[in-house]
Structure formats: structure tokens, C-alpha cells
Design an enzyme around this catalytic site. Structure first.
Site, PDB file in Angstrom:
ATOM      1  N   GLY A   9       0.819  -1.221   0.000  1.00 53.63           N
ATOM      2  CA  GLY A   9       0.000   0.000   0.000  1.00 53.63           C
ATOM      3  C   GLY A   9       0.843   1.257   0.000  1.00 53.63           C
ATOM      4  N   CYS A  10       1.936   1.233   0.743  1.00 52.44           N
ATOM      5  CA  CYS A  10       2.812   2.408   0.850  1.00 52.44           C
ATOM      6  C   CYS A  10       3.562   2.648  -0.462  1.00 52.44           C
ATOM      7  CB  CYS A  10       3.774   2.241   2.011  1.00 52.44           C
ATOM      8  SG  CYS A  10       2.917   2.044   3.598  1.00 52.44           S
ATOM      9  N   THR A  11       3.908   1.578  -1.139  1.00 57.21           N
ATOM     10  CA  THR A  11       4.574   1.698  -2.442  1.00 57.21           C
ATOM     11  C   THR A  11       3.601   2.272  -3.466  1.00 57.21           C
ATOM     12  OG1 THR A  11       6.045  -0.147  -1.908  1.00 57.21           O
ATOM     13  CG2 THR A  11       5.792   0.408  -4.248  1.00 57.21           C
TER      14      THR A  11
END
Length: 156
Positions: A46-48
Site C-alpha cells: 500500500g505504501c509503495t
């Protein structure tokens, strides 16, 4: 220090950042809006995706006189690897002591696989050129979020 509030000046802060520098909020006062997005962990799916969306819209944010800063509790070495691997054109701030997380009140009790732990709630904040908090999103869902942030910045 109490947490930030909408339509109030955000207290100045300084944090270690990628590129072997320290970044202060006051560095941008009078010249740039600032989008600060908090994310749980470098190099996670999700952060990527979220960082990639900010990367892909970076030119549009620049045209709107807006600087993007990503923040997590990861260290600088992890941030440097994440930034390089994903070709992020913006800096990542390390908040190992959680001072920024506390200032923006993004540490929340999370449940994963039945276990509770304190973690960073995905959140985004827009601070205008005068240092005033103009918009906030908490508990962010990644899909379509960056476009919404960009629209908000363009309307400042």
C-alpha cells in the site's frame, strides 16, 4: 505539544530527511504549500502504491507550488532505499522518535491478524504557504487519494 488543528498554524518542526539533510516546515513558508503524507512502512504494497501515485503526479503538484513530503517511523537508510527503488522525486522524513506522528496525531491502535498494536494511520495533510493546516485526510484508502489531494491543492 498539542496536535495540529484545521485552519491553525502548524508549529515548525525539523526532521531528518533523505539526501542527507534536515527539513523544516519553515523552509517552505511564503513560497510553497506542503503536502505531508504519513504512511506505515517503507516498501510495503500500500505504501509503495501511495508513494508511486504521488510520484506520478509530482509535476502537477509542482505546478501548484506544492512540495510533497512522505513520513514514516522507518530510518533514513530504509527511506533512501525505498526512494531510490521507487524513483520518488520528493523527500522522505524519518520520524523514529514519533514526534511528527504525535504532532499530527496519526499513531492509532490497529488490529492485524487478531493482534492489537500501535501503528501509523495512513493520513495526509495540506499546509498552505503561510503554514496553516488547510485540509486533512485520516484513515486514507490509497486508490484515488492522490488525485483528491491534488484537486484540493489546486483550489488553494
Amino acid at each position: 505539544m498539542s496536535a495540529v488543528e484545521l485552519n491553525k498554524t502548524v508549529p515548525d518542526f525539523t526532521a531528518p530527511a533523505t539526501g542527507d539533510k534536515n527539513i523544516s516546515l519553515s523552509d517552505f513558508r511564503g513560497s510553497n504549500n506542503v503536502v505531508i503524507y504519513f504512511y506505515p512502512k517503507d516498501s510495503t504494497p500500500g505504501c509503495t502504491t501511495e508513494g508511486g501515485d504521488f510520484r506520478d503526479h509530482h509535476d502537477a503538484f509542482e505546478k501548484a507550488d506544492t512540495v510533497i513530503l512522505g513520513v514514516s517511523r522507518d530510518g533514513i537508510k530504509s527511506h533512501e532505499n525505498f526512494k531510490a527503488k521507487q524513483s520518488f522525486p520528493f523527500d522522505l522524513l524519518s520520524d523514529k522518535d514519533e514526534s511528527l506522528c504525535k504532532l499530527f496525531d496519526v499513531i492509532k491502535l490497529k488490529k492485524m491478524y487478531g493482534k492489537e498494536s500501535l501503528g501509523v494511520e495512513r493520513s495526509t495533510f495540506i499546509i498552505d504557504k503561510e503554514g496553516v493546516l488547510r485540509k486533512e485526510w485520516r484513515g486514507v484508502k490509497v486508490k484515488g487519494h492522490v488525485e483528491e489531494v491534488l484537486e484540493a491543492v489546486q483550489s488553494l
